[in-house]
Design a protein around this motif. Structure first.
Motif, mmCIF file in Angstrom:
data_model
loop_
_atom_site.group_PDB
_atom_site.id
_atom_site.type_symbol
_atom_site.label_atom_id
_atom_site.label_comp_id
_atom_site.label_asym_id
_atom_site.label_seq_id
_atom_site.Cartn_x
_atom_site.Cartn_y
_atom_site.Cartn_z
ATOM 1 N N GLU A 15 2.087 1.435 4.822
ATOM 2 C CA GLU A 15 3.495 1.121 4.568
ATOM 3 C C GLU A 15 3.827 1.246 3.077
ATOM 4 N N VAL A 16 2.896 0.825 2.210
ATOM 5 C CA VAL A 16 3.093 0.981 0.759
ATOM 6 C C VAL A 16 3.233 2.461 0.413
ATOM 7 N N LYS A 17 2.361 3.286 0.985
ATOM 8 C CA LYS A 17 2.425 4.734 0.730
ATOM 9 C C LYS A 17 3.749 5.301 1.221
ATOM 10 N N LYS A 18 4.126 4.913 2.431
ATOM 11 C CA LYS A 18 5.370 5.423 3.018
ATOM 12 C C LYS A 18 6.580 5.037 2.172
ATOM 13 N N SER A 19 6.624 3.795 1.721
ATOM 14 C CA SER A 19 7.772 3.340 0.932
ATOM 15 C C SER A 19 7.828 3.990 -0.449
ATOM 16 N N SER A 20 6.696 4.527 -0.905
ATOM 17 C CA SER A 20 6.689 5.220 -2.205
ATOM 18 C C SER A 20 7.322 6.601 -2.120
ATOM 19 N N VAL A 36 -7.766 13.803 -0.525
ATOM 20 C CA VAL A 36 -8.537 13.258 0.593
ATOM 21 C C VAL A 36 -9.064 11.875 0.234
ATOM 22 N N TYR A 37 -9.515 11.695 -1.013
ATOM 23 C CA TYR A 37 -10.024 10.384 -1.426
ATOM 24 C C TYR A 37 -8.906 9.343 -1.432
ATOM 25 N N VAL A 38 -7.715 9.735 -1.856
ATOM 26 C CA VAL A 38 -6.571 8.826 -1.817
ATOM 27 C C VAL A 38 -6.297 8.406 -0.375
ATOM 28 N N ALA A 39 -6.339 9.378 0.545
ATOM 29 C CA ALA A 39 -6.120 9.056 1.959
ATOM 30 C C ALA A 39 -7.197 8.097 2.465
ATOM 31 N N GLN A 40 -8.432 8.310 2.043
ATOM 32 C CA GLN A 40 -9.511 7.410 2.437
ATOM 33 C C GLN A 40 -9.281 6.008 1.872
ATOM 34 N N LEU A 41 -8.873 5.921 0.621
ATOM 35 C CA LEU A 41 -8.595 4.609 0.021
ATOM 36 C C LEU A 41 -7.520 3.863 0.803
ATOM 37 N N LEU A 42 -6.471 4.573 1.167
ATOM 38 C CA LEU A 42 -5.345 3.933 1.848
ATOM 39 C C LEU A 42 -5.602 3.718 3.337
ATOM 40 N N ARG A 43 -6.758 4.113 3.800
ATOM 41 C CA ARG A 43 -7.192 3.812 5.169
ATOM 42 C C ARG A 43 -8.418 2.898 5.145
ATOM 43 N N ARG A 44 -8.771 2.410 3.954
ATOM 44 C CA ARG A 44 -9.913 1.510 3.748
ATOM 45 C C ARG A 44 -11.232 2.154 4.142
#
Length: 138
Positions: A15-20, A36-44
């Motif tokens: 949701e934080v990513k989406k609202s950005s 890809v690493y950012v996506a991994q971070l935001l998916r824990r």
């Protein structure tokens, strides 16, 4: 299987990513990470390092202290027994591994995707006792 609280944490991060209104690639450019690493971070699924926190907070100001703290904990991992049966995937080291997904324009002007896997390939090694240096040689 991830717990219900773990799933809600991922939902909050998404949701934080989406609202950005930013793509993973935009966040990556702002943080110096791969998309890809950012996506991994935001998916824990990756571990947030302390030195990256200021850059990620700058890119995503809505990240709360509890989200940042959670991202700095060991990541969630899943287990797929079928994956372990594929030798080319199993032998690819994720210790020294980079992955990126980029959009480019093809010769016809249409969007194309380029997925780059850049990792160390580890061949299978026959483990002979004579190669084990900690064993005394007779």
């Amino acid at each position: 299987m991830a717990s219900k609280s773990a799933l809600s944490m991922v939902e909050r991060l998404q949701e934080v990513k989406k609202s950005s209104n930013k793509s993973y690639s935009q966040i990556a450019a702002e943080t110096g990470l791969t998309n890809v690493y950012v996506a991994q971070l935001l998916r824990r699924q990756a571990h947030l390092k302390p030195e990256t926190v200021p850059k990620l907070r700058a890119a995503l100001p809505e990240l709360t202290d509890d989200l940042i703290s959670e991202m700095m904990r060991p990541p969630f991992r899943s287990f797929d027994p079928d994956l372990l049966q594929e030798p080319s995937i199993y032998s690819m080291s994720a210790i020294d591994f980079y992955c990126s997904v980029d959009k480019i324009s093809g010769v016809d002007g249409k969007d194309r995707v380029v997925v780059t896997f850049d990792g160390k390939y580890l061949p299978y090694t026959e483990q002979k006792s004579e190669h084990m240096l900690s064993r005394p040689r007779n």
